[in-house]
Scaffold this motif. Structure first.
Motif, PDB file in Angstrom:
ATOM      1  N   ILE A  63      54.947  42.878  28.817  1.00 39.27           N
ATOM      2  CA  ILE A  63      54.330  43.815  27.871  1.00 39.27           C
ATOM      3  C   ILE A  63      52.890  44.106  28.281  1.00 39.27           C
ATOM      4  O   ILE A  63      52.446  45.263  28.282  1.00 39.27           O
ATOM      5  CB  ILE A  63      54.357  43.246  26.438  1.00 39.27           C
ATOM      6  CG1 ILE A  63      55.784  43.107  25.940  1.00 39.27           C
ATOM      7  CG2 ILE A  63      53.576  44.163  25.489  1.00 39.27           C
ATOM      8  CD1 ILE A  63      55.896  42.486  24.554  1.00 39.27           C
ATOM      9  N   HIS A  67      51.841  47.826  29.448  1.00 43.96           N
ATOM     10  CA  HIS A  67      51.028  48.607  28.520  1.00 43.96           C
ATOM     11  C   HIS A  67      49.693  49.022  29.130  1.00 43.96           C
ATOM     12  O   HIS A  67      49.031  49.922  28.616  1.00 43.96           O
ATOM     13  CB  HIS A  67      50.824  47.824  27.211  1.00 43.96           C
ATOM     14  CG  HIS A  67      49.501  47.158  27.051  1.00 43.96           C
ATOM     15  ND1 HIS A  67      49.126  46.042  27.783  1.00 43.96           N
ATOM     16  CD2 HIS A  67      48.454  47.440  26.247  1.00 43.96           C
ATOM     17  CE1 HIS A  67      47.911  45.680  27.423  1.00 43.96           C
ATOM     18  NE2 HIS A  67      47.471  46.496  26.489  1.00 43.96           N
ATOM     19  N   GLY A 367      56.150  47.583  25.978  1.00 44.75           N
ATOM     20  CA  GLY A 367      54.980  47.856  26.804  1.00 44.75           C
ATOM     21  C   GLY A 367      54.734  49.347  26.952  1.00 44.75           C
ATOM     22  O   GLY A 367      53.584  49.812  26.888  1.00 44.75           O
TER      23      GLY A 367
END
Length: 423
Positions: A63, A67, A367
């Motif tokens: 994640i 992200h 993400g």
């Protein structure tokens, strides 16, 4: 610590719910693992718990790194990502793995890394990304039914085709998500009606053909037929055995549950740590615990819709909606199976059930959604900075104007002609 936390950007509520579900998952997974150890004889409880910890830890890392990648870059990958994923799905299907005489070709093993994963989860993400790209790319263009069917049908068939024979539930969820995404993306309803009608006719013809010629049916067709025909019945078979034990677990939970780790039905449910983990949660934490988990997923859905609504462009809007809805829909399916709202499927409870592939692919989707919300924050910050600069420039102009007015007034007072006229 504050500097470290500042690196986790994007929607803070989504981060909070993800961490909450991840932390909560350790208790039911730890409790349900006793079934695998003492009944099935798989490893040790501590070993399975550390394995789950490893899956969660890697998922959080996924994640974090996903992200931090600008989601706009997916615009260049989305149009072609389904091609290599389709190849992986074909390789997986070609393995011909059979369990109990049924097609179980869902897993693909990577020899060098000695790990296995389900490419269908990757195909899920790739197809949603492609459909989102299509809806964004051709949003302002008029197209014919045949042209759009070619653009949408080929990638969808290449992903769904290899998945369907071994995993009907996943294929159905993907198709439902795609249909909803097309509806949200304002794909012409007359085209949607034609597609849905054609699919219904093809399904009816296929069922009729399989009944007339059983040898032509997929190996899992009888399993699918049995699950639908015996759904809600009292027939004694393997599916009913799981459902009945899940219902017993839920009934024993009552309002506050029997207590963490005190579940009895975990010793009778074959998939107590994955497919039926929600039944174990309700047994141990009661109706209140089960409702709390449901509310967290509903809140997550709300945050996904907020991110989708505030996305900086249509691609981000459709991508956040498609990925977010698929996560929540999977959660509802898992919980619905435990309470016999849906027939038995193999869908895990996202971020709670044990299993590396399901956790990691969910984290990839999360993400991407957080990357979209991170872009929203960056746009807001840029607009705020621009407004701040404009306000500062306006203030400087006002101060300069005030100084000029005061100077002109002083110059006028010192002028002898102005002084005589003033008298």
């Amino acid at each position: 610590m504050r500097k470290l936390l500042s690196q986790f950007q994007g929607d803070k509520a989504i981060w909070a719910y993800v961490v909450l579900l991840a932390l909560f998952s350790f208790m039911p997974v730890f409790s349900a693992s006793t079934n695998l150890v003492h009944v099935v004889g798989t490893g040790s409880i501590v070993g399975l718990l550390f394995k789950h910890f490893g899956h969660i830890f890697v998922g959080i890392v996924i994640i974090f790194f996903v992200h931090r990648i600008p989601f706009d870059r997916l615009k260049y990958i989305a149009p072609v990502a389904w091609v290599p994923v389709s190849a992986l799905l074909l390789i997986t299907a070609a393995q011909g793995m059979m369990i109990g005489g049924a097609n179980a070709s869902r897993w693909l093993k990577i020899p060098l890394l000695n790990i296995s994963f389900q490419p269908s989860s990757l195909g899920w993400i790739a197809l949603i990304a492609y459909i989102s790209w299509f809806l964004w790319r051709f949003a302002d263009e008029k197209y014919t039914f045949g042209w759009s069917l070619l653009w949408l049908g080929v990638p969808t068939l290449c992903i769904i085709g290899p998945v369907l024979p071994s995993n009907l539930s996943t294929a159905a969820i993907i198709l439902f998500t795609i249909a909803l995404l097309l509806f949200v993306g304002k794909y012409p309803m007359k085209y949607m009606t034609k597609i849905i009608t054609a699919c219904a006719i093809m399904i009816a013809l296929a069922i009729g053909m399989f009944k007339a010629f059983p040898d032509m049916a997929p190996s899992r067709y009888k399993t699918w037929e049995a699950r639908f025909s015996r759904f809600g019945s009292e027939d004694k078979d393997e599916d009913r055995y799981q459902i009945e034990n899940a219902k017993i677990a839920i009934a024993q939970g009552q309002m506050i549950g029997v207590g963490p780790g005190k579940s009895v039905q975990k010793n009778f449910l074959p998939q107590s740590s994955s497919d039926f983990i929600y039944a174990i949660i309700v047994e141990e934490f009661g109706f209140l615990g089960g409702m709390a988990i449901l509310i967290v997923y509903i809140l997550l859905l709300f945050r996904f819709l907020v991110v989708s609504n505030k996305a900086p462009n249509l691609f981000g809007k459709y991508l956040a909606f498609g990925l977010g809805f698929s996560i929540i829909f999977q959660a509802f399916i898992n919980m619905g199976v435990a309470v016999e709202i849906f027939p038995t499927t193999g869908q895990p409870l996202p971020l709670v059930s044990s299993g590396g592939t399901s956790i990691w692919m969910t984290c990839v989707s999360l993400g991407i959604i957080l990357s979209i919300s991170r872009k929203e924050e960056q746009v807001k910050e840029q607009l705020a900075n621009q407004q701040k600069k404009q306000d500062e420039f306006k203030r400087i102009l006002e101060e300069q104007q005030a100084e000029d007015d005061l100077k002109n007034e002083n110059d006028s007072d010192d002028n002898p002609i102005y002084a005589v006229l003033n008298k």
